[in-house]
Design a protein around this motif. Structure first.
Motif, PDB file in Angstrom:
ATOM      1  N   SER A 215      46.106  42.753  36.731  1.00 23.64           N
ATOM      2  CA  SER A 215      46.473  44.127  37.094  1.00 23.64           C
ATOM      3  C   SER A 215      45.980  44.477  38.492  1.00 23.64           C
ATOM      4  O   SER A 215      46.654  45.201  39.223  1.00 23.64           O
TER       5      SER A 215
ATOM      6  N   GLU B 273      43.283  39.773  32.351  1.00 28.15           N
ATOM      7  CA  GLU B 273      44.206  40.910  32.451  1.00 28.15           C
ATOM      8  C   GLU B 273      43.806  41.830  33.603  1.00 28.15           C
ATOM      9  O   GLU B 273      44.673  42.344  34.327  1.00 28.15           O
TER      10      GLU B 273
ATOM     11  N   ASN C 286      40.303  39.637  28.650  1.00 34.06           N
ATOM     12  CA  ASN C 286      40.343  40.937  29.321  1.00 34.06           C
ATOM     13  C   ASN C 286      40.080  40.794  30.821  1.00 34.06           C
ATOM     14  O   ASN C 286      40.664  41.520  31.636  1.00 34.06           O
TER      15      ASN C 286
END
Length: 161
Positions: free
Chosen positions: A77, A73, A70
């Motif tokens: 992003s 990610e 996570n």
């Protein structure tokens, strides 16, 4: 002198004593079996505790790995949103993801340890029951044999007088 009636009575007393001794032995075997069952249940509870602990460790590991994924990610992003990864906002977002993953992992470990401790407490109760059943069995057996033997001796002794 000993009459035939006294001899028959003495023989009957011996038969009754033999039956009582057999009953006492049967009760002892039953208690030993109960003790064995309690011990098996205790060992099963210990195995369950070990399994729950191991599952908790594995689940915590998976949560930590997921938080690392996570974090990746989030970085992707943020970079895609043209936000610098060295900015304080980006660092806070990534750190929050890491801390949340660690918190989830620690909560999982705590919960699995609590459940494992419940199994261990149950195992301890089974061991205590097994010990008590064994003690009672041995005590009843000894008392039963003594009282039966003493009873036959005193009955037959009264017949001889």
């Amino acid at each position: 002198m000993c009459s035939i009636y006294d001899a028959v009575q003495a023989a009957a007393n011996l038969v009754v004593a033999a039956v009582e001794i057999k009953e006492i032995q049967t009760q002892k075997a039953e208690s030993e079996y109960q003790t064995e069952l309690y011990t098996k249940q205790a060992k099963k509870a210990e195995k369950d505790a070990t399994y729950v602990r191991q599952e908790g460790i594995e689940e915590a590991r998976r949560k930590r790995l997921q938080s690392i994924l996570n974090m990746g990610e989030e970085k992707t992003s943020l970079a895609a949103g043209n936000i610098g990864l060295s900015s304080q906002m980006a660092i806070n977002i990534v750190d929050d993801e890491k801390l949340n993953g660690e918190l989830d992992a620690l909560t999982t470990l705590k919960d699995s340890e609590r459940e494992a401790q419940q199994y261990m407490d149950r195992a301890e109760q089974y061991y205590e029951k097994a010990g008590l059943a064994s003690f009672r069995s041995n005590n009843r057996y000894a008392n039963g044999l003594f009282s039966t033997s003493f009873g036959v001796f005193s009955k037959n002794n009264n017949l001889i007088r």
